[in-house]
Structure formats: structure tokens, C-alpha cells
Design a protein around this motif. Sequence first.
Motif, PDB file in Angstrom:
ATOM      1  N   ASP A   1       2.193 -33.055  41.022  1.00 34.77           N
ATOM      2  CA  ASP A   1       2.033 -31.820  41.788  1.00 34.77           C
ATOM      3  C   ASP A   1       1.371 -30.713  40.981  1.00 34.77           C
ATOM      4  OD1 ASP A   1       3.325 -32.182  44.513  1.00 34.77           O
ATOM      5  OD2 ASP A   1       4.923 -32.912  43.230  1.00 34.77           O
ATOM      6  N   TRP A   2       1.870 -30.483  39.767  1.00 37.24           N
ATOM      7  CA  TRP A   2       1.344 -29.353  38.996  1.00 37.24           C
ATOM      8  C   TRP A   2      -0.103 -29.598  38.584  1.00 37.24           C
ATOM      9  CZ3 TRP A   2      -0.582 -29.480  34.064  1.00 37.24           C
ATOM     10  CH2 TRP A   2      -0.269 -30.596  33.271  1.00 37.24           C
ATOM     11  N   LYS A   3      -0.487 -30.855  38.398  1.00 43.28           N
ATOM     12  CA  LYS A   3      -1.877 -31.155  38.030  1.00 43.28           C
ATOM     13  C   LYS A   3      -2.828 -30.855  39.184  1.00 43.28           C
ATOM     14  CE  LYS A   3      -0.756 -34.737  34.625  1.00 43.28           C
ATOM     15  NZ  LYS A   3      -0.877 -36.180  34.270  1.00 43.28           N
TER      16      LYS A   3
ATOM     17  N   VAL B   1       2.796 -33.267  58.043  1.00 42.96           N
ATOM     18  CA  VAL B   1       1.455 -33.856  58.031  1.00 42.96           C
ATOM     19  C   VAL B   1       0.741 -33.621  59.360  1.00 42.96           C
ATOM     20  CG1 VAL B   1       0.237 -36.063  57.984  1.00 42.96           C
ATOM     21  CG2 VAL B   1       1.958 -35.563  56.267  1.00 42.96           C
ATOM     22  N   HIS B   2       1.493 -33.607  60.461  1.00 39.76           N
ATOM     23  CA  HIS B   2       0.879 -33.478  61.785  1.00 39.76           C
ATOM     24  C   HIS B   2       0.230 -32.111  61.974  1.00 39.76           C
ATOM     25  CE1 HIS B   2       2.803 -37.233  62.811  1.00 39.76           C
ATOM     26  NE2 HIS B   2       3.973 -36.745  62.430  1.00 39.76           N
ATOM     27  N   ARG B   3       0.634 -31.124  61.192  1.00 38.99           N
ATOM     28  CA  ARG B   3       0.074 -29.771  61.329  1.00 38.99           C
ATOM     29  C   ARG B   3      -0.973 -29.484  60.270  1.00 38.99           C
ATOM     30  NH1 ARG B   3      -2.221 -26.036  61.683  1.00 38.99           N
ATOM     31  NH2 ARG B   3      -1.742 -23.912  62.375  1.00 38.99           N
ATOM     32  N   ALA B   4      -1.136 -30.361  59.297  1.00 37.88           N
ATOM     33  CA  ALA B   4      -1.984 -30.077  58.143  1.00 37.88           C
ATOM     34  C   ALA B   4      -3.466 -30.188  58.484  1.00 37.88           C
ATOM     35  CB  ALA B   4      -1.639 -31.022  56.996  1.00 37.88           C
ATOM     36  N   ASN B   5      -4.274 -29.375  57.793  1.00 36.46           N
ATOM     37  CA  ASN B   5      -5.728 -29.489  57.837  1.00 36.46           C
ATOM     38  C   ASN B   5      -6.253 -30.311  56.676  1.00 36.46           C
ATOM     39  OD1 ASN B   5      -5.018 -26.525  58.988  1.00 36.46           O
ATOM     40  ND2 ASN B   5      -6.776 -27.367  60.088  1.00 36.46           N
ATOM     41  N   VAL B   6      -5.561 -30.235  55.540  1.00 38.33           N
ATOM     42  CA  VAL B   6      -5.913 -31.031  54.358  1.00 38.33           C
ATOM     43  C   VAL B   6      -4.639 -31.648  53.807  1.00 38.33           C
ATOM     44  CG1 VAL B   6      -6.903 -31.011  52.040  1.00 38.33           C
ATOM     45  CG2 VAL B   6      -7.875 -29.543  53.807  1.00 38.33           C
ATOM     46  N   ILE B   7      -4.715 -32.923  53.418  1.00 37.23           N
ATOM     47  CA  ILE B   7      -3.569 -33.633  52.835  1.00 37.23           C
ATOM     48  C   ILE B   7      -3.918 -34.007  51.406  1.00 37.23           C
ATOM     49  CG2 ILE B   7      -2.137 -35.706  52.948  1.00 37.23           C
ATOM     50  CD1 ILE B   7      -2.531 -35.726  55.958  1.00 37.23           C
ATOM     51  N   LEU B   8      -3.041 -33.641  50.477  1.00 39.96           N
ATOM     52  CA  LEU B   8      -3.214 -33.986  49.066  1.00 39.96           C
ATOM     53  C   LEU B   8      -2.057 -34.879  48.638  1.00 39.96           C
ATOM     54  CD1 LEU B   8      -4.144 -30.438  47.683  1.00 39.96           C
ATOM     55  CD2 LEU B   8      -5.700 -32.243  48.451  1.00 39.96           C
ATOM     56  N   PRO B   9      -2.312 -36.135  48.236  1.00 42.05           N
ATOM     57  CA  PRO B   9      -1.217 -37.049  47.861  1.00 42.05           C
ATOM     58  C   PRO B   9      -0.680 -36.731  46.473  1.00 42.05           C
ATOM     59  CG  PRO B   9      -3.322 -38.142  47.577  1.00 42.05           C
ATOM     60  CD  PRO B   9      -3.631 -36.787  48.152  1.00 42.05           C
ATOM     61  N   SER B  10       0.649 -36.681  46.359  1.00 42.07           N
ATOM     62  CA  SER B  10       1.279 -36.376  45.072  1.00 42.07           C
ATOM     63  C   SER B  10       2.259 -37.482  44.699  1.00 42.07           C
ATOM     64  CB  SER B  10       1.995 -35.023  45.127  1.00 42.07           C
ATOM     65  OG  SER B  10       3.052 -35.064  46.065  1.00 42.07           O
TER      66      SER B  10
ATOM     67  N   ILE C   1      -2.372 -28.520  41.494  1.00 37.90           N
ATOM     68  CA  ILE C   1      -2.501 -27.064  41.580  1.00 37.90           C
ATOM     69  C   ILE C   1      -3.356 -26.533  40.436  1.00 37.90           C
ATOM     70  CG2 ILE C   1      -1.191 -24.909  41.566  1.00 37.90           C
ATOM     71  CD1 ILE C   1       1.155 -26.592  42.766  1.00 37.90           C
ATOM     72  N   ARG C   2      -3.215 -27.120  39.268  1.00 42.33           N
ATOM     73  CA  ARG C   2      -4.040 -26.719  38.120  1.00 42.33           C
ATOM     74  C   ARG C   2      -5.523 -26.974  38.407  1.00 42.33           C
ATOM     75  NH1 ARG C   2      -7.531 -26.347  35.176  1.00 42.33           N
ATOM     76  NH2 ARG C   2      -7.653 -26.348  32.898  1.00 42.33           N
ATOM     77  N   ALA C   3      -5.858 -28.113  39.002  1.00 37.00           N
ATOM     78  CA  ALA C   3      -7.254 -28.406  39.337  1.00 37.00           C
ATOM     79  C   ALA C   3      -7.766 -27.468  40.424  1.00 37.00           C
ATOM     80  CB  ALA C   3      -7.378 -29.858  39.791  1.00 37.00           C
ATOM     81  N   LEU C   4      -6.930 -27.184  41.417  1.00 37.33           N
ATOM     82  CA  LEU C   4      -7.331 -26.279  42.494  1.00 37.33           C
ATOM     83  C   LEU C   4      -7.581 -24.865  41.973  1.00 37.33           C
ATOM     84  CD1 LEU C   4      -7.740 -25.598  45.488  1.00 37.33           C
ATOM     85  CD2 LEU C   4      -5.262 -25.328  45.690  1.00 37.33           C
ATOM     86  N   SER C   5      -6.759 -24.433  41.021  1.00 40.16           N
ATOM     87  CA  SER C   5      -6.941 -23.083  40.476  1.00 40.16           C
ATOM     88  C   SER C   5      -8.278 -22.951  39.757  1.00 40.16           C
ATOM     89  CB  SER C   5      -5.790 -22.755  39.517  1.00 40.16           C
ATOM     90  OG  SER C   5      -5.876 -23.536  38.327  1.00 40.16           O
ATOM     91  N   GLU C   6      -8.702 -24.013  39.106  1.00 41.43           N
ATOM     92  CA  GLU C   6      -9.987 -23.959  38.396  1.00 41.43           C
ATOM     93  C   GLU C   6     -11.149 -23.883  39.379  1.00 41.43           C
ATOM     94  OE1 GLU C   6     -12.366 -26.386  34.865  1.00 41.43           O
ATOM     95  OE2 GLU C   6     -10.314 -26.917  35.418  1.00 41.43           O
ATOM     96  N   ILE C   7     -11.069 -24.657  40.462  1.00 42.13           N
ATOM     97  CA  ILE C   7     -12.141 -24.627  41.467  1.00 42.13           C
ATOM     98  C   ILE C   7     -12.157 -23.289  42.192  1.00 42.13           C
ATOM     99  CG2 ILE C   7     -12.922 -25.686  43.631  1.00 42.13           C
ATOM    100  CD1 ILE C   7     -11.963 -28.349  42.585  1.00 42.13           C
ATOM    101  N   ALA C   8     -10.971 -22.681  42.375  1.00 36.39           N
ATOM    102  CA  ALA C   8     -10.891 -21.389  43.062  1.00 36.39           C
ATOM    103  C   ALA C   8     -11.244 -20.223  42.147  1.00 36.39           C
ATOM    104  CB  ALA C   8      -9.488 -21.195  43.624  1.00 36.39           C
TER     105      ALA C   8
END
Length: 746
Positions: free
Chosen positions: A652-654, A610-619, A656-663
Motif C-alpha cells: 500500500d505505502w509503495k 469496487v463497484h463505485r470505483a473509477n480506478v482500481i489499484l491492487p495491493s 502511494i509513494r509512486a502516486l505522490s511522485e507522479i502528482a
Amino acid sequence: MVLGQLVSRSLVRSSRFATSNTSRILRRAIVSTPDLHNSGGAAAAEVQPEPDLPKRAPLGGARVHFTNPDDVIEVFVDGYPVTIPKGMTVLQACEVAGVDIPRFCYHSRLSIAGNCRMCLVEVEKSPKPVASCAMPALPGMKIKTDTPIAKKAREGVMEFLLMNHPLDCPICDQGGECDLQDQSMAFGSDRGRFTEMKRSVVDKNLGPLVKTVMTRCIQCTRCVRFATEVAGVQDLGMLGRGSGEEIGTYVEKLMTSELSGNVIDICPVGALTSKPFAFKARNWELKGTESIDVTDAVGSNIRIDSRGPEVMRVVPRLNEDINEEWISDKTRFFYDGLKRQRLNDPMVRGPDGRFKTVSWRDALADIADVILKVRPQEIVGVAGKLSDAESMIALKDFLNKMGSNNIWCEGNGPNPNADLRSGYIMNTSISGLEKADVFLLVGTQPRVEAAMVNARIRKTVRATGAKVGYIGPPSDFNYEHVHLGTDTKALTELAEGRHPFSSVLSNAKNPAIIVGSGIFGRKDKDAIFSVVEKIAKNANAVRPDWNGLNVLLLNAAQAAALDLGLVPESEKAIESAKFVYLMGADDESLDKIPGDAFVVYQGHHGDRAVHRANVILPSSAFTEKEGTYANTEGCAQITVPAVPTVGDARDDWKIIRALSEIAGVKLPYDTVGSIRSRISVVAPNLLQLDEREPAAFSTSSLRPDIKEKLDETPFEPVIQNFYMTDAITRASKIMAQCSALLAKKE
């Protein structure tokens, strides 16, 4: 007057018993004589044949396996004929007949003690009741479990047990699941005759996990036998004689075994209970969810007991092929880490270096903006050691659609060999280790890496006297072993037949070679596996009927990751990455990530990455989602959600599925069923739940020749702290207490 009532009552009871017993014998005699059904005589006409008594089902689904047909004997339990093999006890024969015999000291996985006397039954021609747990069944033996003599004997034993037992059931944590409560209600008397003062015993300090109230102890010695026989530690014993007899440690010390929590389950009373669970909840308030453990690669079967949104405790679930009915202390007590240091909302690091909470839409949009500007070869994904198969296949498909194939799982090393399953699973299977007669452990310390595999090895060593050879750093084993060396020199000598242990391996019928997955991180791993395969070939360890070449994995995600093909294109991909996606990967070396790289951390705990992250996504944690895991022997199992997710976390998979649609590279699955259909294309063995799919080919016959030389660097311990190995256990207060005691011990 009172005496007369007692006598008359006993006469009535005995007459009833005699009448019922006579009718039972008569009824069975009529049915078991076929001539009476066909005869036309007056005697047959007078007595109408009645149907036989219904057959009793064995208790707990017990099955009898006859290894030798000549060793079969027949006994009679309450008039029922039962066929059993020689060597079975009377109590086991009663269980096969479907009769539940009360017991306190007897346990099917421990040696016979015969000291509680609660299992008394009547045997024909025996002058007095016999202890069924210690009496071998003999041919033609007639066993009676429900006679007045047996009932009176059990009442007397129960009266003695309760003589010194404190009346503190309302404040006892065992209340509601206590064998003493249940059996005193079923087999005890309604009053006791002892009016003397009850004795009291000083409580013992066994550490931060096991709470003791030794006044409740009934001296069944289950805990003593478990510690000595299963856990392999001489920490508990019986002290004193007569009324001064008590169980404790010989000197003031803590119980130091990695399996010490199992004494809580086998204690039939409230003398040994869970210290973290003390006074937290009653068992009837809890909802039990059958799931699996993911803190190591064994996949122990567990039951998660929860109340509302909180996990209250974890207890083992019976699975003969994996963990039998034991679990490690880490599995049992890590659960408080599930409510500490949790990530609740998506967060983005601002220009000032501080995280601020944002919506899911904004967080995913920021990630999509960055990933679309980065070249495909600069995109890297790392799956964490607790990742499930669904999330790993989703991450792999997403990065593949973005043009990158640099994805791997923690613990598998920079260049894992995932071509053949036999090269990274335990081919013998966990239960199959009991058939081995020689073990060779290479670079692995199973006591801390996989406690349940180590317990199985110890069981085999005690039962058959199997020999154990070990190559690796000095380690604390709980069974006899021969330390062959600390580096690869001993391996070379074994391969060339120059080592004294070579003759032990060559003379073995079923040799088992276990290689630790810590070797995956070494530069000479291919050379090590090549030498090990040569040793296996010389010892004839790989045959059609026996595959003794095994790899012991460390993490729950490793086997599924290799099955799904999470292998990076470049070993040094992370050093030149501009976009790094860490899916629960906290133990990856963060120093290798370039300073200008954009790091996304998707996980359930605020741990190292977490200390190195730019974005944090809670799973979601594994207790909050349905996910597929493959253990070290290749058996696929699923976790079941026991509690709701925390905050605004998602599976987790949800995410990534949402991110793939936005990307702009939408993944073609929206449900768990559809993503498992995708898994069936890549690794169909992951859908065969609770079944072990053996490897089709052996690596020893198909691996190409290795010209690489062995590095003489000594093997190093892979796990420094048994109690803290992942994000959940590092957040656990209970595990922190155990770690402090471990450090003090060292």
C-alpha cells in the motif's frame, strides 16, 4: 528357553540400573560434602572429586513465581533438588526440574482429569506408581522418573491405549505432529499382545470446521474440558461405560462456539482435525511464518503455514499477554478468502462502464490528472479496517501535501477524539482484566467483537467469581451476567447511584468498565463517555495503580489510525468530495459519495467499494507484506510476509509513494526503514514492537465538561455476522458455510 532369556535380560537391566544408580548417588555425595575437598586424609586422596552433574533447564522456559516465601518446599527429582511453591503437582515439579513427563489428558490451562495414566512416576515410599499430574508435591518428596518401574508402567499404559487405536497413521491428518506417535516411539513397547478385534466408533458431525474420526479417540477428555471451561458451551461430553465409552454430543447437534477450532490443537491424537485442511498437506511440507491476526482488534499471535504461494492453514502462537494459546474460529479459518476474489492488475473504468486492465504508469497518471484539478477541501481519504500504520501515514502525508486533511479510518466515526490515548485503548490491558472483580460492559458484545477478550473475561469470572453488568441489546454471553438495560437510561442511573448495580461497582476493589467502539458512530458519544467517566470516578476505577476505564476497539487499524492522527477536519467532508481515495475501505457508506466524485479504490479484494470505483489499484494482503499494527490495548506488533503477492499487486505505502511522485509532491521515504522513521516522529509508541505503551494521562481528569444530552436511542449490535466482518472473511468459502449455519440457528 524364551522365558530364561527374558529373566536373564531383566537381571542384566536391573544390575545396570543398580550400578548406575549407585555411582550417581556416590558422585553427588562426594560433591555435596565440602569437608572432603579440604581434608588431607588418605580417604580423600583415594577418591578424586568429580564435577557435579550439569543443572537442568526448566522445560519450555518455565518460571516459578513465589507469591509467599513461607510456601516454598523442596522436592527431589531424580536426585536433583527443586524448589517449588506449595500446591504444585509432581508433574509441574518435574517440568521445573527439566524432566519431560509424557501425558495425554493433562493440559496446563484445563482442569486435572487424571484418566490417561501416561504420566506415571515412582515416588519413594509409595507402594505403586502415581499419576504425577494429579499428585500434589509434598516437602522432601523423592520422585523418580526414569526407573524400570516407571518405564514398565508407561509401556503398559501405551499398550492399552493402542489396543483399540486404528492403524491408519498414513491417512491421518495428525501424522507428523501426533502426540500418540511421538510417545509410543519414546515410551512404548516394540510389540503388543492384544489380538482381539478392535472396536469402532461412529463419527460425529460437529460442523464445517472440525472433522471427527472418533475411532482414534483415547478418551483423554481434553475437548470436553475445553468446551466446558474455556469456550463455555455444554456441547461435548462422555457417553457410555467400559468399551462402549465414547465422546460426543448428548443430542445430535453442532458445536456452536466461536472457539471450537481450538479442540483441533489440544486433541493429542487424530480424532479431531481441521475439516478444511483435511488431506491437503503434511506438516513437514509447510513453511511456518510467525505473524499476527488482523481480523479483529485483539492482534492474536498466529503462525501462518504456507506451501508455495498458498496459505494452507493458520494456527495459534503462544502469547500470555494477548491470546494465551487460543484463537477464534474466524482467525483460524478465514485463510481461504486470501485466494478468492483477489485484485491482480490495475484497472480503469472505461466510458462504457467496464473495467479494463492498464499498466501501473497509466493508472497512476489518470489519478494524478484528476487530483491536481480538484480543490484541496474536496479531497477525501478513507483508510480501511485492515490498513497498517505505514500505509496510513503515507496516505495522510500525501493528502496533507495536496492541501487536504480530510482523512480518517473506518470504525472511528466522523469526529473521533484522538487527543488522549487513554480515550481509545484498553488501559487495563487484556491480561490485566484477570485482576478485575467487577465488569461493566457498555454497548459492547465482546463474544463477537473480540472473542479472545471475552475468553479472558470468562476465565476471570470462573476463577474469582467476578460480577458482570451489561448495558446493550440482548446478547448471548457464555458466563453469568446482569442485563442492566438497553439504552442510556441505565447509564444515567449508575452515574447518579440510583441503580442497584451501583453498590456492586462502589464496593469493587478493581472495577473494569469496557466501552464498545460502536459508540464512536453515535451522535451523543461525547455525552456517553462523560457519563461513563463519572461512573468510573464514583467507583474509583482510575487510580495510579489501576486504570479500569477501557475502550474495546473493533478493527485492527483503529488504534494506529488514532495514534497517527487520522481525524477529519469536517464531519461531512465525504458528502461534498470530488476525489475520494478508498484504501481498503469497503464498509464506508458509499451512498454519501456524490455521483460526480472520482473514486480510487486501493485494495486486495474485489469487495463492495469496487463497484463505485473509477480506478482500481491492487495491493498486498497482510500475509504478503510487512506492516505495523496496534491492537486494542495499544501494543504494536508486525505482520511478516508468508507468501508472495498476487499478480501485479504492490504494498500500500509503495503505491502511494509512486502516486505522490507522479502528482509532483514526492514523499521523502523509499524504504520501510525510512517510513518508520517518519512514524517515530508522529507516534513513537508504534515502533516499540511487542511492548504495550500505557497512556500517560487519563481522559477523566482532562476532558472538558460536556453539555450535550444523552440520546435515549437503544444501543445496537455493531457486528451482525461474526464470521463476515471484512473483505477477506467475506470472500472465504469456509466463513460462508459458518454464516449459513449461524443463520439457520437463529
